[in-house]
Motif scaffolding. Structure first.
Motif, PDB file in Angstrom:
ATOM      1  N   PRO B 515       0.841  -1.192   0.000  1.00 45.54           N
ATOM      2  CA  PRO B 515       0.000   0.000   0.000  1.00 45.54           C
ATOM      3  C   PRO B 515       0.882   1.251   0.000  1.00 45.54           C
ATOM      4  N   LYS B 516       0.297   2.373  -0.352  1.00 44.61           N
ATOM      5  CA  LYS B 516       1.088   3.581  -0.573  1.00 44.61           C
ATOM      6  C   LYS B 516       1.965   3.998   0.617  1.00 44.61           C
ATOM      7  N   PRO B 517       1.425   4.042   1.840  1.00 47.90           N
ATOM      8  CA  PRO B 517       2.283   4.523   2.941  1.00 47.90           C
ATOM      9  C   PRO B 517       3.509   3.638   3.148  1.00 47.90           C
ATOM     10  N   GLU B 518       3.292   2.311   3.037  1.00 41.92           N
ATOM     11  CA  GLU B 518       4.388   1.369   3.207  1.00 41.92           C
ATOM     12  C   GLU B 518       5.414   1.541   2.087  1.00 41.92           C
ATOM     13  N   LEU B 519       4.900   1.749   0.878  1.00 39.39           N
ATOM     14  CA  LEU B 519       5.768   1.926  -0.282  1.00 39.39           C
ATOM     15  C   LEU B 519       6.632   3.185  -0.125  1.00 39.39           C
ATOM     16  N   ILE B 520       6.018   4.265   0.338  1.00 35.61           N
ATOM     17  CA  ILE B 520       6.783   5.512   0.528  1.00 35.61           C
ATOM     18  C   ILE B 520       7.877   5.292   1.568  1.00 35.61           C
ATOM     19  N   ARG B 521       7.511   4.607   2.648  1.00 35.55           N
ATOM     20  CA  ARG B 521       8.525   4.320   3.686  1.00 35.55           C
ATOM     21  C   ARG B 521       9.688   3.533   3.106  1.00 35.55           C
ATOM     22  N   ALA B 522       9.344   2.498   2.302  1.00 39.15           N
ATOM     23  CA  ALA B 522      10.403   1.642   1.740  1.00 39.15           C
ATOM     24  C   ALA B 522      11.284   2.419   0.768  1.00 39.15           C
ATOM     25  N   ILE B 523      10.638   3.297  -0.026  1.00 40.58           N
ATOM     26  CA  ILE B 523      11.412   4.102  -0.986  1.00 40.58           C
ATOM     27  C   ILE B 523      12.408   4.992  -0.243  1.00 40.58           C
ATOM     28  N   ARG B 524      11.960   5.586   0.854  1.00 42.38           N
ATOM     29  CA  ARG B 524      12.851   6.461   1.629  1.00 42.38           C
ATOM     30  C   ARG B 524      13.945   5.634   2.302  1.00 42.38           C
ATOM     31  N   HIS B 526      15.216   2.704   1.537  1.00 38.46           N
ATOM     32  CA  HIS B 526      16.235   2.152   0.634  1.00 38.46           C
ATOM     33  C   HIS B 526      16.810   3.203  -0.304  1.00 38.46           C
ATOM     34  N   ASP B 527      16.381   4.456  -0.133  1.00 38.32           N
ATOM     35  CA  ASP B 527      16.867   5.552  -0.966  1.00 38.32           C
ATOM     36  C   ASP B 527      16.713   5.226  -2.454  1.00 38.32           C
ATOM     37  N   LEU B 528      15.497   4.832  -2.831  1.00 44.13           N
ATOM     38  CA  LEU B 528      15.238   4.439  -4.216  1.00 44.13           C
ATOM     39  C   LEU B 528      14.791   5.664  -4.997  1.00 44.13           C
ATOM     40  N   ARG B 529      15.580   6.045  -6.014  1.00 41.85           N
ATOM     41  CA  ARG B 529      15.300   7.299  -6.710  1.00 41.85           C
ATOM     42  C   ARG B 529      14.885   7.105  -8.166  1.00 41.85           C
ATOM     43  N   SER B 530      14.877   5.863  -8.624  1.00 42.94           N
ATOM     44  CA  SER B 530      14.402   5.624  -9.983  1.00 42.94           C
ATOM     45  C   SER B 530      13.405   4.474  -9.965  1.00 42.94           C
ATOM     46  N   VAL B 531      12.580   4.430 -10.992  1.00 42.35           N
ATOM     47  CA  VAL B 531      11.561   3.382 -11.060  1.00 42.35           C
ATOM     48  C   VAL B 531      12.226   2.008 -11.172  1.00 42.35           C
ATOM     49  N   SER B 532      13.300   1.916 -11.959  1.00 42.30           N
ATOM     50  CA  SER B 532      13.938   0.594 -12.097  1.00 42.30           C
ATOM     51  C   SER B 532      14.522   0.149 -10.757  1.00 42.30           C
ATOM     52  N   ALA B 533      15.000   1.094  -9.964  1.00 39.91           N
ATOM     53  CA  ALA B 533      15.520   0.731  -8.644  1.00 39.91           C
ATOM     54  C   ALA B 533      14.407   0.241  -7.724  1.00 39.91           C
ATOM     55  N   VAL B 534      13.217   0.837  -7.861  1.00 40.85           N
ATOM     56  CA  VAL B 534      12.082   0.397  -7.041  1.00 40.85           C
ATOM     57  C   VAL B 534      11.730  -1.048  -7.379  1.00 40.85           C
ATOM     58  N   PHE B 535      11.641  -1.339  -8.681  1.00 38.79           N
ATOM     59  CA  PHE B 535      11.326  -2.718  -9.079  1.00 38.79           C
ATOM     60  C   PHE B 535      12.398  -3.672  -8.571  1.00 38.79           C
ATOM     61  N   ALA B 536      13.663  -3.320  -8.796  1.00 33.45           N
ATOM     62  CA  ALA B 536      14.757  -4.224  -8.440  1.00 33.45           C
ATOM     63  C   ALA B 536      14.733  -4.531  -6.945  1.00 33.45           C
ATOM     64  N   THR B 537      14.368  -3.561  -6.136  1.00 36.66           N
ATOM     65  CA  THR B 537      14.450  -3.741  -4.694  1.00 36.66           C
ATOM     66  C   THR B 537      13.158  -4.260  -4.082  1.00 36.66           C
ATOM     67  N   LEU B 538      12.007  -3.800  -4.603  1.00 33.58           N
ATOM     68  CA  LEU B 538      10.749  -4.056  -3.888  1.00 33.58           C
ATOM     69  C   LEU B 538       9.784  -5.000  -4.612  1.00 33.58           C
ATOM     70  N   ALA B 539       9.964  -5.208  -5.917  1.00 31.03           N
ATOM     71  CA  ALA B 539       9.009  -6.052  -6.645  1.00 31.03           C
ATOM     72  C   ALA B 539       9.384  -7.530  -6.457  1.00 31.03           C
ATOM     73  N   THR B 553       6.547   6.586 -11.186  1.00 28.10           N
ATOM     74  CA  THR B 553       7.218   7.822 -11.587  1.00 28.10           C
ATOM     75  C   THR B 553       6.637   9.017 -10.828  1.00 28.10           C
ATOM     76  N   SER B 554       5.301   9.055 -10.797  1.00 29.69           N
ATOM     77  CA  SER B 554       4.632  10.146 -10.096  1.00 29.69           C
ATOM     78  C   SER B 554       5.020  10.153  -8.624  1.00 29.69           C
ATOM     79  N   LEU B 555       5.056   8.956  -8.041  1.00 29.90           N
ATOM     80  CA  LEU B 555       5.364   8.863  -6.609  1.00 29.90           C
ATOM     81  C   LEU B 555       6.788   9.318  -6.316  1.00 29.90           C
ATOM     82  N   LEU B 556       7.717   8.902  -7.177  1.00 32.18           N
ATOM     83  CA  LEU B 556       9.113   9.288  -6.943  1.00 32.18           C
ATOM     84  C   LEU B 556       9.297  10.804  -7.077  1.00 32.18           C
ATOM     85  N   LYS B 557       8.602  11.409  -8.037  1.00 34.96           N
ATOM     86  CA  LYS B 557       8.680  12.864  -8.166  1.00 34.96           C
ATOM     87  C   LYS B 557       8.134  13.533  -6.914  1.00 34.96           C
ATOM     88  N   MET B 558       7.085  12.930  -6.358  1.00 32.18           N
ATOM     89  CA  MET B 558       6.488  13.505  -5.162  1.00 32.18           C
ATOM     90  C   MET B 558       7.449  13.381  -3.985  1.00 32.18           C
TER      91      MET B 558
END
Lengths: 108, 841
Positions: B515-524, B526-539, B553-558
């Motif tokens: 879900p979105k809140p968990e995803l935002i936490r994980a992005i922060r 793991h310091d994931l700054r690109s979409v490919s990095a998000v997939f590689a780490t979290l998918a 993409t929208s989420l990372l820009k946010m």
């Protein structure tokens, strides 16, 4: 009696690998036909017909992942493996494509 | 005559000598519901020590409950039951009651009251509570030569009239009641209960026209007629027959109704004679300000004889509110107390029918919501009028079960259920399923993709085990998305409990199981700054997913602002080339036109560009910009350069446009400069990506010319520098009026609140969830607490977050026109197809 369909295939160099940015697609003309070529982020290459069979959408402008290509107009998705549609509509044609010394080679 | 509430004979009251009394002199003219209540309120505030109180009453009685005259007439209550304050009460409280003494005039200069008994009474403060009298419409023969009413003709206003009618019922057989309002209906019902044959004549087209709409009035008529009362509508009586006593009435259409009793209940008029004779300002009634003061500083008016802000009330509740406020003011309990008007709600039984009425009965403004449930056979008619998400009126006839909730909503502005029908009826929870079950199989569910209920059921039968699978298979709900909840209901119904729990339903995007809140936490984390990095780490298995890229993409820009690492393939084609793709693969070009304001020079440039590139269609958009449609992808960069204008973001899941009206600079109705505020809003929030597109508007007055009420953020000038901020409005596939988030008092406050709301929405909304779904899902109350009261301590972070996005803004046209972001960014995708294929106009 049996009929044997005789198929001839031709290899076309359509451009350079770097002409297609990672994850995106670009359309080339090979042997008088439009072919969309995709280079995925895992390095694999795929080639399909350029226009979506549903409504003629520009498939090279679509989005991709390791399994499918998604048309930008109505989000119909097609599998790289055989061109079949995930929603059961008409399939797309897929072509063989490989890299040779940095050149993109499509076999029609 | 028996005096109601009379003092036992022989009792006397002790009076202090006036000269020795240091208290102020307070004189009340009128001893009815308002006047007596006012005296009670004064005494309650200790006013007995402050004032010598004198009360003049026209009637000889103590104070009685006029509302209860109907039950007295019906024989259901006794006279004594309706006494509020007997004469004793006045004596016990040291009040000088002049019962049966009519006041003639007031000398406001000398501050004296002149009464009909010749007495002159000085005052320091004078309160007029003279109430109303029965209006007798002009009819030939209704009055005797001396001006009194013909024998057998009665008003229905006082206990004396009630007594006379009661006495008449023993000898009369046929009654005509004039007036189909509340009093007339009650009189008719009461007289009919005494065995009289009753006919009711009403000058208006339906009964209780002041409170009910036509439909409700028609239903009430049936109920009244079913009691055996004959009703004549839309007709006046022109003549009263009878030399000594009434024998009948003649209607305007010539009909004659025989009767030996005539009740005139055709409305009341405020008693203003005294005020007029005394030189006070009188319009429909005595004009008072918010402290119930007339144009003489020491003279006040309350109750039915007062006209406050143009309103004259005929109900007891406002009169009692007047009494309270004035008591506060005069006793000094709250010298600043003010009265700002009443919201009147009444519940009563009229002629045996339950009626509850509050506020307005019909919609008055174009955007008022109006819900009606009418069941004439059952004698039930229910309606509500909603304005700005508040209940401003309700009419319940024949079924008043919901009156408690409605009264609360009306009085206190309690929040209303999203499904308005729940205001009037209790829906069972099974209702939705029943609706789905009854839909025919061929009825279309998804209009975008032409999917029927049968198609959805077929997909379930064919093995799709979750809503997501059905949507993927049938593409139902994949268009505008407005049918998604219906699709879900049908799938659930078709699967009949066999449905697999669909955990994906809570994921922000399908390809990353969070879900979105968990995803935002994980992005922060793991310091994931690109979409490919998000997939590689979290998918799962690091696998990418085409349908998830745009949302990520929208989420990372946010999350990261301009510190995110852009990847063109993770963008939708619109965002890759900064235009909206059309059906033939061409694009539309919409230059920024802040607030919908342009210049001749800009228009000239747009015209030249349109001609140079042979643009198939130039169209004015709904967002107050100009759209150049059917542009070939390869022409885009050159067109942008020629235009020299920034992108209007007419393609992205982002802030698009701020519509405005011409506001106070030009419009003769404009209350504030909506144009400038719209331009400022668009400048500040231009291009900011969000879970779904954001449309805004600013209007200079509530006429709403730029449709601010139906925008994601809508701002409405309400005068005196104040602005209303609405959120969650929509006028697309879903139409919804925005919820009033707050009324603020400066353009700067609008900007701050808008930014805060946008950031809260960006951080908490699901991908593609428009504000019209987000606001009701989260709840307006919660949004208010978070944004207005800072209940969760988030405001500083929200302000910083939106500022980060604002700082990250770059005009994409200026950027990519100079140098493509990727090789072949603007190469044709269909090089052998001659574009445009869209028609050229």
């Amino acid at each position: 009696m049996s009929l044997t369909e005789e198929r001839t295939t031709t290899a076309h160099v359509v451009g350079r690998v770097e002409d297609v940015p990672p994850g995106e697609g670009r359309t080339f003309v090979a042997g008088g036909e439009q072919v969309a070529v995709f280079r995925l982020r895992d390095g694999s290459l795929h080639a399909t017909q350029a226009a979506c069979p549903h409504a003629g959408g520009p498939l090279a402008d679509g989005q991709t992942d390791v399994d499918v290509l998604v048309c930008p107009l109505h989000q119909y998705a097609y599998r790289w493996a055989d061109g079949s549609s995930t929603s059961g509509t008409a399939p797309i044609r897929v072509f063989a494509v490989h890299e040779a010394d940095g050149a993109l080679v499509v076999t029609l | 005559m028996r005096v109601l509430g009379a003092r036992p004979a022989g009792a006397t009251a002790l009076h202090l000598d006036d000269d020795l009394d240091p208290r102020g002199r307070l004189v009340v003219v009128g001893n009815g519901m308002a006047g007596a209540r006012f005296v009670e309120e004064v005494l309650e505030r200790g006013g007995g020590d402050q004032f010598r109180i004198t009360v003049f009453g026209d009637e000889p009685h103590g104070n009685y409950n006029r509302i209860m005259l109907s039950p007295v007439l019906a024989g259901e209550s006794s006279e004594d039951e309706i006494v509020l304050n007997p004469h004793d009460w006045y004596t016990d409280n040291g009040i000088d009651l002049r019962a049966g003494v009519r006041v003639e005039r007031i000398d406001t200069a000398a501050k004296q009251v002149h009464a009909a008994d010749g007495s002159v009474t000085g005052y320091d403060h004078l309160v007029l509570a003279t109430g109303s009298y029965s209006f007798v419409p002009p009819m030939a023969g209704v009055r005797r030569d001396d001006g009194s009413l013909l024998s057998g003709v009665y008003g229905f206003r006082t206990i004396d009239e009630t007594r006379a009618m009661l006495e008449a019922t023993s000898r009369c057989t046929r009654a005509v009641v004039m007036g189909g309002g509340l009093l007339g209906l009650e009189a008719a019902r009461a007289l009919q209960g005494h065995g009289l044959q009753v006919e009711l004549v009403h000058a208006m087209p339906w009964l209780m026209n002041a409170q009910l709409d036509a439909e409700a009035g028609a239903i009430l008529k049936r109920s009244v007629e079913s009691l055996g009362i004959t009703v004549h509508l839309d007709v006046l009586a022109t003549e009263v027959l009878g030399a000594d006593s009434v024998e009948g009435v003649v209607l305007k259409d010539g009909r004659r109704l025989d009767c030996d009793l005539l009740v005139v209940a055709a409305g009341v008029r405020p008693h203003t004679d005294v005020a007029v004779r005394s030189g006070l300002e009188v319009q429909r009634a005595i004009v008072v300000d918010d402290q119930l003061r007339t144009d003489d500083p020491d003279v006040y008016a309350i109750g039915e004889c007062a006209q406050h802000r143009g309103e004259v009330y005929g109900l007891v509740a406002p009169a009692w509110e007047h009494a309270k406020v004035l008591a506060d003011v005069l006793t000094g309990t709250d010298p600043a107390a003010d009265y700002t008007g009443s919201r009147t709600a009444t519940k009563l039984k009229v002629a045996g029918v339950d009626v509850a009425v509050m506020g307005v009965s019909t919609p008055e403004r174009d955007d008022d919501e109006f819900l009606v449930i009418s069941e004439p056979k059952r004698g039930v008619h229910l309606s509500v009028v909603i304005r700005d998400d508040r209940l401003v009126g309700a009419t319940l006839l024949g079924d008043t079960r919901k009156v408690a909730f409605l009264t609360q909503a009306f009085d206190r502005g309690a929040p209303l259920p999203e499904e308005r029908i729940r205001l009037l009826v209790d829906l069972s929870d099974g209702a939705a399923e029943v609706g789905v079950a009854e839909m025919p199989a061929d009825s279309q569910v998804c209009n975008c993709n032409g999917v029927s209920k049968g198609d959805i059921c077929g997909a379930v039968g064919g093995g799709c085990g979750s809503v997501g699978e059905v949507m993927d298979r049938t593409r139902a709900g994949k268009g505008c998305g407005s049918c998604t909840s219906l699709v879900k209901q049908i799938v659930e119904w078709a699967a009949d409990g066999e449905l697999a729990e669909d955990p994906a339903a809570s994921y922000y995007v399908p390809g990353v199981p969070m879900p979105k809140p968990e995803l935002i936490r994980a992005i922060r984390e793991h310091d994931l700054r690109s979409v490919s990095a998000v997939f590689a780490t979290l998918a799962p298995n690091g696998k990418d997913d085409a349908r998830s890229k745009m949302g990520l993409t929208s989420l990372l820009k946010m999350v990261w602002g301009h510190d995110h690492i852009p990847e063109k393939d993770a963008e939708f084609i619109n965002d890759r080339v900064h235009g909206n793709i059309q059906r033939d693969g061409t694009f539309s070009v919409v230059p920024q036109m802040k607030g919908g304001v342009t210049t001749p020079a800009q228009l000239r440039r747009i015209a030249e560009v349109a001609e140079k590139y042979e643009v198939p269609m130039v169209k004015v958009t709904g967002g107050q910009r100009i759209d150049l449609l059917g542009v070939r992808k390869e022409d885009l960069p050159a067109m942008w350069s020629d235009l020299g204008m920034p992108s209007g973001y007419a393609y992205g899941k982002s802030m698009r446009t701020v519509k405005t009206c011409v506001g106070s600079d030009f419009c003769r109705f404009g209350l504030d400069d909506s144009t400038q505020l719209g331009i400022d809003l668009e400048t500040r929030f231009q291009g900011i990506e969000s879970p779904a597109k954001i449309k805004m508007a600013v209007v200079g007055c509530p006429r709403n010319c730029a449709e601010a009420y139906v925008k994601d953020v809508g701002v409405v000038a309400v005068g005196s520098g104040r602005w209303e901020v609405y959120v969650g409005g929509a006028a697309g596939a879903t139409v919804r009026k925005g919820d009033l988030l707050a009324t603020v008092d400066s353009p700067q406050a609008v900007m701050t609140l808008t930014g805060r709301f946008l950031q809260y929405y960006r951080e908490n909304a699901n991908w593609l969830e428009r504000t019209y779904d987000f606001v009701p899902r989260v709840g307006l109350d919660k949004i208010k607490r978070v944004l207005l009261e800072d209940a969760e301590g988030l405001c500083a972070d929200l302000d910083a977050g939106i500022q980060r996005a604002i700082d990250a803004y770059r005009d994409p046209w200026g950027q990519d026109a100079a140098e493509p972001a990727t090789p072949g960014q603007f190469r044709p995708a269909l090089p052998l197809v001659a574009l445009p294929k869209v028609p050229v106009r």
